[in-house]
Design an enzyme around this catalytic site. Sequence first.
Site, mmCIF file in Angstrom:
data_model
loop_
_atom_site.group_PDB
_atom_site.id
_atom_site.type_symbol
_atom_site.label_atom_id
_atom_site.label_comp_id
_atom_site.label_asym_id
_atom_site.label_seq_id
_atom_site.Cartn_x
_atom_site.Cartn_y
_atom_site.Cartn_z
ATOM 1 N N GLU A 295 0.574 -1.504 -0.165
ATOM 2 C CA GLU A 295 -0.093 0.039 0.653
ATOM 3 C C GLU A 295 0.699 1.643 -0.429
ATOM 4 O OE1 GLU A 295 -4.345 -0.994 2.049
ATOM 5 O OE2 GLU A 295 -2.815 -1.067 3.432
ATOM 6 N N ASP A 369 -8.168 -8.939 3.633
ATOM 7 C CA ASP A 369 -8.059 -7.902 4.515
ATOM 8 C C ASP A 369 -9.357 -7.308 6.191
ATOM 9 O OD1 ASP A 369 -7.362 -6.114 5.881
ATOM 10 O OD2 ASP A 369 -7.485 -4.265 4.524
ATOM 11 N N GLU A 397 -13.046 -1.517 11.878
ATOM 12 C CA GLU A 397 -12.574 -0.849 10.962
ATOM 13 C C GLU A 397 -13.673 -1.979 9.692
ATOM 14 O OE1 GLU A 397 -9.279 -1.361 8.656
ATOM 15 O OE2 GLU A 397 -9.964 -0.160 6.452
#
Lengths: 695, 695
Positions: A295, A369, A397
């Site tokens: 990332e 993820d 998240e």
Amino acid sequence: MAKMLPSLLLLLLALLPAAARADDGYRLWLRYDPIESPQRALYSRAASELVVEGDSTTIAAARSELVRGLSGLLGRPQPVAQRVDRDGAILLARRAVPTGEEGYVIRSTRVNGHAATLIAANGDRGLLYGAFAYLRLLQTRRPVAHLAIADAPKLGLRLLDHWDNPDRSVERGYAGQSLWDWQKLPGWVEPRYTDYARANASIGINGAVLNNVNAQADILTAPWLAKVKALADTFRPWGIRVYLSARFTAPMELGGLKTADPLDPQVRAWWKAKADEIYRLVPDFGGFLVKANSEGQPGPQDYHRSHADGANMLAEALAPHGGTVFWRAFVYAAAADKDRAKQAYEEFTPLDGKFAPNVVLQVKNGPIDFQPREPFHPLFGAMPKTPLAIEVQVTKEYLGFATHLAYLGTMWEEVLKSDTYRPRAGTPVAKTVTAMAGVANVGSDRNWTGSQFDQANWYAFGRLAWGPLGSADAIAEEWTRMTWGNDPRLVQRIGAMMASSRQAVVDYMTPLGLHHLMGTGHHYGPAPWVGNLERPDWNPTYYHRADANGIGFDRTATGSNAVAQYAPEVAARFASLDTVPDDYLLWFHHVPWDYRLHGVATVWETLLSHYDRGVARVALYEQDWAALQGRVEPERHAEVTAFLRIQHREARWWRDASIAYFQSVSKRPLPPGTAPPAHDLAWYEAQTFTHVPGH
Amino acid sequence: MAKMLPSLLLLLLALLPAAARADDGYRLWLRYDPIESPQRALYSRAASELVVEGDSTTIAAARSELVRGLSGLLGRPQPVAQRVDRDGAILLARRAVPTGEEGYVIRSTRVNGHAATLIAANGDRGLLYGAFAYLRLLQTRRPVAHLAIADAPKLGLRLLDHWDNPDRSVERGYAGQSLWDWQKLPGWVEPRYTDYARANASIGINGAVLNNVNAQADILTAPWLAKVKALADTFRPWGIRVYLSARFTAPMELGGLKTADPLDPQVRAWWKAKADEIYRLVPDFGGFLVKANSEGQPGPQDYHRSHADGANMLAEALAPHGGTVFWRAFVYAAAADKDRAKQAYEEFTPLDGKFAPNVVLQVKNGPIDFQPREPFHPLFGAMPKTPLAIEVQVTKEYLGFATHLAYLGTMWEEVLKSDTYRPRAGTPVAKTVTAMAGVANVGSDRNWTGSQFDQANWYAFGRLAWGPLGSADAIAEEWTRMTWGNDPRLVQRIGAMMASSRQAVVDYMTPLGLHHLMGTGHHYGPAPWVGNLERPDWNPTYYHRADANGIGFDRTATGSNAVAQYAPEVAARFASLDTVPDDYLLWFHHVPWDYRLHGVATVWETLLSHYDRGVARVALYEQDWAALQGRVEPERHAEVTAFLRIQHREARWWRDASIAYFQSVSKRPLPPGTAPPAHDLAWYEAQTFTHVPGH
């Protein structure tokens, strides 16, 4: 006198200022409120005096916690003595016991001719953990006669990873700011840091990575290291070592070097000198956590070196001091891959055996993820020569931020107990790892985690890192008793809510193996329609692959064949429509909308029923919780009530938006009894969200 | 029984969980701990019962506060009755009294033949303020017999301006995040919002601007207005109206218009519709605060319209609903001016008389920007046809952030009592304004303001907004008694610290009228050497103008002549070296290094002695505070101790860096007895600070 006490107590409590009296959750599971009679008298007799041998800072911490806990639970100042001189003593002392470096025993025995409870361990941290374990017995109303407990952690490294930035923002944080008030450190060391350490110690966490894996180099400069030292000094008595996320290009940014090439001698020298500098300040520094070539983060591949080259360079710098490198396996290439789920396995398995002994490869629980449900990561068991850590996300998240009730213990149990078949059947993920890391959900919010129930995820993480084959439901019950009370009705009802809560989220967000359908960037709410982002694998459409014919990601041999990364037995089970669990159906298979699960309902119908089931479950939580009014103090009850209402509304939103979208693709009618979405698809697509926390 | 109480109390307090017992400052000045005997009995007799007439939400708030306060202070549940039926009653009731809409009287009288204390007001808010005033009498141990108090606010609008962003960051905030948890609003309304409102009401604040003057338009969209409404509903019982900072280009950003020209009919219609929408949700909405054409913010000048055009457009939209526009006079042109201090006066005085009646022009206390000391702003008294508000900064952007002890009451008293001579002598600034706004220093930190002592600035702001000719020292004593206790030694010593504290900061940061010498951007620490920024008036060197010959900004006729913006009497006093106060010497004059103040020490020597005096004062605070150990609970004592140590270190840093720099310019030797700086100038210049809060 004794008779007057209750009414006096009520009177005095009434006189206490409201702010001090209000129960806001700050105390977490370490509440230590007086135990009800007659149980209290029984426990009091078994704790007639406390005797502690030794005086290290960790033993002092254990002693202070026992005094605090026993005084509170037993409703009287805890007597402390120099030696056991009466029946019912508790003796905390180092002894040679067969429970390793961190384990402990708690044993009913006799000392100096008196009945006593011995809490013993080989080392100070074992004593600390034993002290908390003893208090837990009382907190959960377990018997304390005839004790013969021996316990030890199964994993040596049990870490919270804080994704905390130097400006006190927290990536994917939903509980306020970072706990670390960097500006005032080291001059002001908040008492709260000690309470954080106490909470961690009580569940066996022995390390904390202080800063975000998307690291800034500043943390490695002298002024910031002075702040780190202040935190390390505070945590040390509680058995917690601090770690730092290291930015791979720090030698360039701080050292002025022209490269960060891990084979460059100057670079290696820079890291060695930096490690030496850190250890001068923090002699028990834990080591570095690194996110490299992922990332957009820099890493060894920028210099055409391997992950092993990068990790080993840092390992070499830390090795003389006993430090560890946690090297994250969460990588995905700058260029899009045809299946992102495959990349970590492909990159890392060839490196097995090439890492230095003090490198631990940190692998997320699943291959994408931290989705509400993923199959276990194929790297578990696939790198027999490399120590692995399992990384789970405690912060929610992808499971509703702070407001959704989603107990993650069941999710982690599911992955930890998944059989890798590597090297053979009966090898669960838990046995393929030597460490466990949890992305922390704690912040500056008064209740620490942004909600009362998210405290359970912090708790469960610690308990599962200690005993990764433990039962999530048993842990939930333990937490509930300590946090909400031992009223059987409370324990039963809250336990039932927690046990089903993660599946409820899966049902209303991503049922049947769907994944990665959330809003772009901020990850708030549903956005299965997004398909226009720069990289293919950033798009929800990349993952669900829904079209007029069907839905799901074909990861079998006819597709990406990611399934082949698992052991043959596992691969075979996942690859066949006959044997793949419903929970992973659309993770591994693309099926027509009319495909019938188990020959009964179609995937379209099943999808709809899952959405409805998820929403219905949350509605039930609201009722369940309302029924507990009066059994929980009003402050915490009101907060949970409000959060469940938010969850219910957002669950409905997920359901409605998902149905509106998938119906626009499948063109299938809604079966009778299925309520149409509240709005049309355009309405859901038009929702935008600015200033979402954690982003 | 009565004899046993003290020891029982101690026992029970010992048993209370530490977190609940610890005094962390959350309660602010509304602590309500039991009053010591025998004073308590006296007060108890004067509060034998509470009788409240009326049942509006505001009266209910007043009643609940009286019950809470009296129960706490008097150490027993406060009896409440339907009617006065015994001696010693407190009667809270609306009556016709000569104290205006918000004022109150507190009078010893007889009711139904019984001795009673009447708290009366014309309106509900007056009753609320009267209730807090009565509690304050007890909290500060004032007599409550023979009361004949009549009090009313001198200014009608008393507002906190929150510079809070929608992502919960706070511009120039040093107390954690914004109090407003926007993500969870409106679903979750934290109890803390009520405590915020109580604190404001207790000091007479009747308005809160929720968002940053550097505004984002989002706050005006429907989802955000729903959040605003939830806060407004919470604050309303406590007499607080909410206001919003409005972004001038919102009609373009939200409404899709091509212009934000205030004379464009579509733009006017958009604002009218927006105001209507807001008032449907918040019927008592206070209005808009606008920062326009300042520091890059859009405004009417972008369309070649005047500030009056812009303000009047918004005023027109609000007028039907009774709303107010606060239009900020803090402007400085995009192009650098030869003296920034002059711009607001030059831009706004020609507009006097051109503003709609519901526009208030909001003027900072001084002409630059909240410096540790500035002369009063020349606009005060210079716009007789325009209502003015004075804006002060409660948050300590320029006075040491959260950690420096700097009581600002004395600073505000200094400006409020400055005689403008407009229209004639004896017209202090306080009499030229109709409103007072304070840039808030509250945030999510447990102690609200980032430090224990910064609570005093919130308190003093409210008390001075209520009575702008009040005594800062008297307010400090009041606050100290309520916050720290009535122990005379405590009151005396803390009062002395507070009284001198702002001057100490001036001395070690910007003595003799120096200003704007802080670090670039973040404003942390000294940076008098900075002279390379894009705009001349961003540079410290622009303001101090030090060179080999001398130092100071010539604002007399030989320089920028900014002094001419004051009334002639004031201008004459400031313009002459014979009469200018030392405190403003270098604000108005450029003098040679060897210029002798009052014919004695040179400006160079005087500068040095001020630096030393400032540092020495802080060192004394450390000693003073240490002497109070045992008179303050350990938690708060430890926090203040740590903060004073930080302040001492940073005061020394300011002194040393400033001396190192000015010596490099003046080339003057340090007189005997003046310690040289700890490092050379290059060292101070090399210090960089990343991730400073509030920036």
